[in-house]
Write a protein that holds these residues in place. Sequence first.
Motif, PDB file in Angstrom:
ATOM      1  N   ASN A 143       0.828  -1.210   0.000  1.00 48.77           N
ATOM      2  CA  ASN A 143       0.000   0.000   0.000  1.00 48.77           C
ATOM      3  C   ASN A 143       0.860   1.256   0.000  1.00 48.77           C
ATOM      4  O   ASN A 143       0.648   2.173  -0.807  1.00 48.77           O
ATOM      5  CB  ASN A 143      -0.916  -0.015   1.227  1.00 48.77           C
ATOM      6  N   ILE A 157       2.817   1.664  -3.438  1.00 43.71           N
ATOM      7  CA  ILE A 157       1.967   2.157  -4.530  1.00 43.71           C
ATOM      8  C   ILE A 157       1.580   3.612  -4.296  1.00 43.71           C
ATOM      9  O   ILE A 157       1.624   4.434  -5.214  1.00 43.71           O
ATOM     10  CB  ILE A 157       0.712   1.277  -4.665  1.00 43.71           C
ATOM     11  N   ALA A 158       1.211   3.934  -3.038  1.00 42.26           N
ATOM     12  CA  ALA A 158       0.816   5.309  -2.715  1.00 42.26           C
ATOM     13  C   ALA A 158       1.967   6.282  -2.945  1.00 42.26           C
ATOM     14  O   ALA A 158       1.755   7.392  -3.451  1.00 42.26           O
ATOM     15  CB  ALA A 158       0.341   5.379  -1.260  1.00 42.26           C
ATOM     16  N   LEU A 188       2.467   6.815  -6.764  1.00 40.39           N
ATOM     17  CA  LEU A 188       1.387   7.624  -7.341  1.00 40.39           C
ATOM     18  C   LEU A 188       1.413   9.053  -6.819  1.00 40.39           C
ATOM     19  O   LEU A 188       1.050   9.993  -7.535  1.00 40.39           O
ATOM     20  CB  LEU A 188       0.032   6.973  -7.043  1.00 40.39           C
ATOM     21  N   SER A 194      -3.027   8.721  -5.363  1.00 37.34           N
ATOM     22  CA  SER A 194      -2.514   8.011  -4.190  1.00 37.34           C
ATOM     23  C   SER A 194      -3.664   7.384  -3.409  1.00 37.34           C
ATOM     24  O   SER A 194      -3.582   6.233  -2.966  1.00 37.34           O
ATOM     25  CB  SER A 194      -1.737   8.979  -3.301  1.00 37.34           C
ATOM     26  N   GLY A 231      -5.017   4.409  -5.295  1.00 37.82           N
ATOM     27  CA  GLY A 231      -4.113   3.273  -5.151  1.00 37.82           C
ATOM     28  C   GLY A 231      -4.320   2.549  -3.833  1.00 37.82           C
ATOM     29  O   GLY A 231      -4.385   1.311  -3.791  1.00 37.82           O
ATOM     30  N   SER A 232      -4.446   3.319  -2.748  1.00 37.71           N
ATOM     31  CA  SER A 232      -4.670   2.719  -1.421  1.00 37.71           C
ATOM     32  C   SER A 232      -6.013   2.003  -1.368  1.00 37.71           C
ATOM     33  O   SER A 232      -6.129   0.906  -0.806  1.00 37.71           O
ATOM     34  CB  SER A 232      -4.615   3.807  -0.349  1.00 37.71           C
ATOM     35  N   THR A 269      -7.614   0.694  -3.851  1.00 35.73           N
ATOM     36  CA  THR A 269      -7.535  -0.507  -4.683  1.00 35.73           C
ATOM     37  C   THR A 269      -6.914  -1.675  -3.921  1.00 35.73           C
ATOM     38  O   THR A 269      -7.429  -2.802  -3.962  1.00 35.73           O
ATOM     39  CB  THR A 269      -6.712  -0.234  -5.957  1.00 35.73           C
TER      40      THR A 269
END
Length: 250
Positions: free
Chosen positions: A147, A150-151, A154, A163, A166-167, A169
């Motif tokens: 998490n 990815i955050a 982004l 961001s 992404g979290s 998702t």
Amino acid sequence: MKTNKERILELKTNGYKISFENVFNLAFENYKKIAVYAGLLFLVTTVFLGIISVLIIAFTYGIANFQDLIKPENLDPKNFSDEFLMIYIASVTLFSCLASPFLAGFIKMAHCAEIDEEFHVSTAFEYYKFSYFKELFVATLTLSLLNMGIASVLEATGIPALSFIGSLTVTLLSILTVPLIIFSDFKVFEAINTSFNLVLKQPLILLGLLIVAYLFLLTGVFMFFIGLFFTMPFLYSTYYAVYKSIIGFE
């Protein structure tokens, strides 16, 4: 009779059908059975841990330094050093990992309520047994790192909304991870992979359920904030209802 793992293999291959209304109704009816008990347990545990945390910080930094630390101007994230932020993130992540078996206990509590089995305070702590604890700890750590990774990527685009998406998702795709570990005895990466695979079969319905669960949870903030402790169990009832509706039990 097929085992859970055999049924899950078929679901991963052939997909499944679920109804938003049916899953929501199951979650809500289940929530009503555990709301007060689970809410009080959340509240008491949070107050206890809060007192312990304050005492540890106060004695670590000293009373005078602690009072200076909690001044509003010192709580502004812009004033935090990189070292402090790293320690803070590591502490929050570690706490989340240690708390994951406790939160898993509320999913088990929802299961007990569904089958009319009596549950107790010990139910919330049932998954601190080492066989479950290590799987839940590593799963939470893995998903937290995923998490944050990815955050961070982004967030570098300069678009904060990406961001958040992404979290969200990662949270959505991993919604079945904990139930698969505690109900189907899956190992960490098998549970994460299976959760991702199954959620992608019906992402829109499950996203809708997750959003409704979080909106319901947030209503507790407007009830003198203390209501948050009593709306929180609905989230775990939703996790349980999703697992039961998709996979079920032997």
